[in-house]
Design a protein around this motif. Structure first.
Motif, mmCIF file in Angstrom:
data_model
loop_
_atom_site.group_PDB
_atom_site.id
_atom_site.type_symbol
_atom_site.label_atom_id
_atom_site.label_comp_id
_atom_site.label_asym_id
_atom_site.label_seq_id
_atom_site.Cartn_x
_atom_site.Cartn_y
_atom_site.Cartn_z
ATOM 1 N N PRO A 144 5.303 -2.692 6.875
ATOM 2 C CA PRO A 144 5.394 -1.444 6.104
ATOM 3 C C PRO A 144 5.749 -1.725 4.655
ATOM 4 O O PRO A 144 6.662 -2.507 4.367
ATOM 5 C CB PRO A 144 6.497 -0.660 6.830
ATOM 6 C CG PRO A 144 7.197 -1.628 7.703
ATOM 7 C CD PRO A 144 6.301 -2.790 7.932
ATOM 8 N N LEU A 145 5.017 -1.103 3.746
ATOM 9 C CA LEU A 145 5.216 -1.293 2.313
ATOM 10 C C LEU A 145 5.726 -0.002 1.681
ATOM 11 O O LEU A 145 5.359 1.098 2.097
ATOM 12 C CB LEU A 145 3.909 -1.717 1.633
ATOM 13 C CG LEU A 145 3.200 -2.954 2.179
ATOM 14 C CD1 LEU A 145 1.925 -3.214 1.385
ATOM 15 C CD2 LEU A 145 4.110 -4.170 2.140
ATOM 16 N N ARG A 146 6.561 -0.165 0.670
ATOM 17 C CA ARG A 146 7.010 0.944 -0.158
ATOM 18 C C ARG A 146 6.768 0.581 -1.614
ATOM 19 O O ARG A 146 6.921 -0.587 -1.998
ATOM 20 C CB ARG A 146 8.494 1.262 0.095
ATOM 21 C CG ARG A 146 8.784 1.780 1.491
ATOM 22 C CD ARG A 146 10.246 2.223 1.620
ATOM 23 N NE ARG A 146 11.165 1.101 1.448
ATOM 24 C CZ ARG A 146 11.522 0.273 2.424
ATOM 25 N NH1 ARG A 146 11.017 0.418 3.648
ATOM 26 N NH2 ARG A 146 12.374 -0.703 2.197
ATOM 27 N N TRP A 147 6.432 1.551 -2.433
ATOM 28 C CA TRP A 147 6.034 1.308 -3.810
ATOM 29 C C TRP A 147 6.918 2.088 -4.776
ATOM 30 O O TRP A 147 7.326 3.215 -4.473
ATOM 31 C CB TRP A 147 4.573 1.692 -4.033
ATOM 32 C CG TRP A 147 3.612 0.939 -3.161
ATOM 33 C CD1 TRP A 147 3.238 1.255 -1.888
ATOM 34 C CD2 TRP A 147 2.935 -0.266 -3.499
ATOM 35 N NE1 TRP A 147 2.356 0.328 -1.399
ATOM 36 C CE2 TRP A 147 2.146 -0.621 -2.376
ATOM 37 C CE3 TRP A 147 2.905 -1.081 -4.624
ATOM 38 C CZ2 TRP A 147 1.341 -1.759 -2.357
ATOM 39 C CZ3 TRP A 147 2.107 -2.211 -4.616
ATOM 40 C CH2 TRP A 147 1.336 -2.537 -3.493
ATOM 41 N N HIS A 148 7.196 1.453 -5.921
ATOM 42 C CA HIS A 148 7.938 2.111 -7.002
ATOM 43 C C HIS A 148 7.172 1.841 -8.304
ATOM 44 O O HIS A 148 7.133 0.703 -8.784
ATOM 45 C CB HIS A 148 9.364 1.563 -7.101
ATOM 46 C CG HIS A 148 10.199 1.834 -5.889
ATOM 47 N ND1 HIS A 148 10.837 3.036 -5.664
ATOM 48 C CD2 HIS A 148 10.475 1.049 -4.812
ATOM 49 C CE1 HIS A 148 11.486 2.987 -4.513
ATOM 50 N NE2 HIS A 148 11.284 1.793 -3.973
ATOM 51 N N LYS A 149 6.581 2.880 -8.830
ATOM 52 C CA LYS A 149 5.776 2.766 -10.038
ATOM 53 C C LYS A 149 6.536 3.338 -11.219
ATOM 54 O O LYS A 149 7.010 4.479 -11.188
ATOM 55 C CB LYS A 149 4.438 3.507 -9.859
ATOM 56 C CG LYS A 149 3.535 3.453 -11.074
ATOM 57 C CD LYS A 149 2.291 4.297 -10.840
ATOM 58 C CE LYS A 149 1.458 4.384 -12.106
ATOM 59 N NZ LYS A 149 0.313 5.300 -11.935
ATOM 60 N N ARG A 150 6.669 2.520 -12.265
ATOM 61 C CA ARG A 150 7.309 2.947 -13.510
ATOM 62 C C ARG A 150 6.301 2.791 -14.647
ATOM 63 O O ARG A 150 5.156 2.372 -14.443
ATOM 64 C CB ARG A 150 8.561 2.108 -13.780
ATOM 65 C CG ARG A 150 9.634 2.232 -12.706
ATOM 66 C CD ARG A 150 10.347 3.551 -12.773
ATOM 67 N NE ARG A 150 11.298 3.717 -11.663
ATOM 68 C CZ ARG A 150 12.071 4.776 -11.533
ATOM 69 N NH1 ARG A 150 12.022 5.763 -12.431
ATOM 70 N NH2 ARG A 150 12.885 4.865 -10.495
ATOM 71 N N SER A 168 6.001 -1.132 -15.011
ATOM 72 C CA SER A 168 6.270 -1.983 -13.852
ATOM 73 C C SER A 168 5.738 -1.327 -12.594
ATOM 74 O O SER A 168 5.607 -0.099 -12.508
ATOM 75 C CB SER A 168 7.780 -2.242 -13.702
ATOM 76 O OG SER A 168 8.467 -1.044 -13.380
ATOM 77 N N LEU A 169 5.417 -2.196 -11.630
ATOM 78 C CA LEU A 169 5.013 -1.763 -10.299
ATOM 79 C C LEU A 169 5.716 -2.669 -9.296
ATOM 80 O O LEU A 169 5.563 -3.897 -9.339
ATOM 81 C CB LEU A 169 3.502 -1.850 -10.119
ATOM 82 C CG LEU A 169 2.968 -1.423 -8.750
ATOM 83 C CD1 LEU A 169 3.226 0.070 -8.513
ATOM 84 C CD2 LEU A 169 1.483 -1.728 -8.626
ATOM 85 N N GLU A 170 6.508 -2.071 -8.408
ATOM 86 C CA GLU A 170 7.279 -2.833 -7.426
ATOM 87 C C GLU A 170 6.775 -2.507 -6.024
ATOM 88 O O GLU A 170 6.593 -1.338 -5.666
ATOM 89 C CB GLU A 170 8.769 -2.492 -7.531
ATOM 90 C CG GLU A 170 9.638 -3.205 -6.496
ATOM 91 C CD GLU A 170 11.111 -2.874 -6.636
ATOM 92 O OE1 GLU A 170 11.853 -3.070 -5.653
ATOM 93 O OE2 GLU A 170 11.522 -2.413 -7.735
ATOM 94 N N VAL A 171 6.551 -3.563 -5.241
ATOM 95 C CA VAL A 171 6.174 -3.410 -3.846
ATOM 96 C C VAL A 171 7.300 -3.998 -3.000
ATOM 97 O O VAL A 171 7.789 -5.099 -3.271
ATOM 98 C CB VAL A 171 4.827 -4.106 -3.545
ATOM 99 C CG1 VAL A 171 4.837 -5.563 -3.996
ATOM 100 C CG2 VAL A 171 4.507 -4.014 -2.067
ATOM 101 N N VAL A 172 7.732 -3.253 -1.991
ATOM 102 C CA VAL A 172 8.844 -3.640 -1.132
ATOM 103 C C VAL A 172 8.291 -3.999 0.239
ATOM 104 O O VAL A 172 7.629 -3.175 0.886
ATOM 105 C CB VAL A 172 9.883 -2.512 -1.017
ATOM 106 C CG1 VAL A 172 11.075 -2.973 -0.177
ATOM 107 C CG2 VAL A 172 10.342 -2.069 -2.402
ATOM 108 N N LEU A 173 8.563 -5.240 0.689
ATOM 109 C CA LEU A 173 8.158 -5.710 2.014
ATOM 110 C C LEU A 173 9.403 -5.796 2.880
ATOM 111 O O LEU A 173 10.293 -6.614 2.619
ATOM 112 C CB LEU A 173 7.509 -7.098 1.946
ATOM 113 C CG LEU A 173 6.066 -7.232 1.488
ATOM 114 C CD1 LEU A 173 5.922 -6.885 0.020
ATOM 115 C CD2 LEU A 173 5.573 -8.635 1.737
#
Length: 396
Positions: free
Chosen positions: A285-291, A294-299
């Protein structure tokens, strides 16, 4: 042949008798019949030849031309040995970030994990027991070629879109994410210090106890408004990245691939981690944080039935593992080919037992107050409690 042999023996006997008659000691028969070209040269003759060779080489190095005479001058006697000139080795230039498409200037902070520099070769050096991470060349990864839809052939990747800038790791009892807005971490400090870059953040949450947060920060120059699409790399790679960044989380989940290659690891780990790409969002499952930049993907590995057991196998052997890691956006149409490595780095015998600072807390939201913990002080190497939501189910 027999008469000739008898004649040779008679001549040899006559020479020996003549020597004895002159008072000269008799020579060894074996030495007498040895051919002249097989005899070892005397030390004086050998020294003269070496002096002539040194003179020849020295004169050639000095003027760059072949000398007209080889050997010592008979009038001046043997040439004195000349000390060869020492040539200084070329000065090595350090690899600058941006060589493979990363940031154009060196980052201020490389993170709290030891940075080992750039790796210029593809093989594993024996006896290198350093612990940390390195920048690697993306050409060591195989990606889909320009005609992959027809021939299914792969090729070496060109330069990467992003370059590894910093690596942080923290110990926490919660799932920590959205680091671009957390003061104190490398991602926040890079964005604060450089206004001309954008970041790709790979946040890997590993189950414990204790839980680990591995924060991979990759950077690249942010194209100026109105700049051509190939201002910071190949056009198709940049177009694909821009479309990927602006797409929905569902689209990103099915297009982001990871390629892990354990070039140095025990056999069981090399078997469990095959050297082939895998789409991340299918099993993890992935979660994303877009600023804005920046773009962050959480594994979250704890919720994966595949990655969880692999991590439990690797956790106690991280000091024996050298792992090349790459992220790739999957190309599915002809105008998106060939593929290109999005970002890459190398873990080199990482030591996660070292004492690390606590995870920087997330900024408080409007109307939120900081909770006061009544728990006893944490031991060295553990993180202080934060106001993030704890996830007890992440215990492996």
């Amino acid at each position: 042949g027999e008469p000739r042999a008898c004649f040779h023996e008679m001549s040899l006997a006559g020479n020996l008798d003549a020597d004895r008659g002159r008072g000269t000691p008799a020579r060894n028969t074996a030495e007498s019949i040895t051919p002249g070209h097989a005899r070892k040269p005397s030390m004086e003759r050998l020294k003269t030849k070496m002096q002539a060779l040194n003179c020849y080489v020295s004169q050639t190095l000095d003027d760059g031309n072949t000398p007209t005479r080889l050997g010592p001058d008979p009038k001046s006697g043997p040439a004195s040995p000349t000390k060869p000139k020492t040539v200084a080795p070329p000065r090595s230039t350090p690899t600058k970030p941006g060589t493979h498409g990363g940031a154009s200037a060196a980052p201020i902070n490389r993170g709290n994990m030891p940075f080992l520099g750039a790796v210029a070769h593809d093989h594993l050096e024996e006896g290198d027991e350093r612990n940390g991470w390195s920048i690697i060349n993306p050409t060591r990864f195989a990606v889909r070629g320009a005609h992959y839809l027809e021939d299914h052939k792969k090729m070496q990747s060109a330069q990467s879109v992003f370059e590894a800038a910093a690596i942080d790791h923290y110990i926490s009892d919660a799932c920590e994410e959205d680091f671009a807005i957390r003061p104190g971490c490398s991602a926040f400090e890079l964005l604060k210090a450089r206004s001309d870059i954008e970041l790709l953040i790979l946040n890997i949450q590993l189950p414990g106890p204790p839980n680990l947060t591995l924060l991979h920060v990759f950077a690249r120059p942010k194209p100026a408004p109105g700049a051509p699409p190939n201002a910071s790399g190949p056009a198709q790679a940049n177009r694909l990245w821009e479309a990927f960044r602006e797409a929905s989380p569902e689209f990103r989940n099915h297009r982001l691939k990871i390629l892990a290659n354990p070039i140095g690891a025990p056999l069981a780990i090399r078997t469990a981690v095959p050297n082939r790409p895998a789409v991340l969002g299918v099993r993890i499952p992935l979660r994303w944080h877009k600023r804005e930049r920046s773009l962050e993907v959480v594994l979250d590995v704890a919720f994966s039935s595949v990655a969880g057991p692999v991590w439990r196998m690797m956790r106690g052997n991280t000091k024996k593992i050298v792992l090349d890691l790459a992220l790739i956006i999957e190309a599915t149409t002809a105008d998106q080919l060939p593929e290109q490595v999005l970002a890459c780095m190398q873990w080199h015998k990482a030591d996660f037992s070292a004492i690390v600072p606590p995870c920087p807390p997330a900024p408080l939201k409007a109307g939120e107050t900081k909770s006061v913990s009544t728990a006893p002080p944490s031991k060295p190497g553990t993180a202080a409690p934060t106001h993030s939501t704890p996830l007890p189910s992440r215990q492996a």
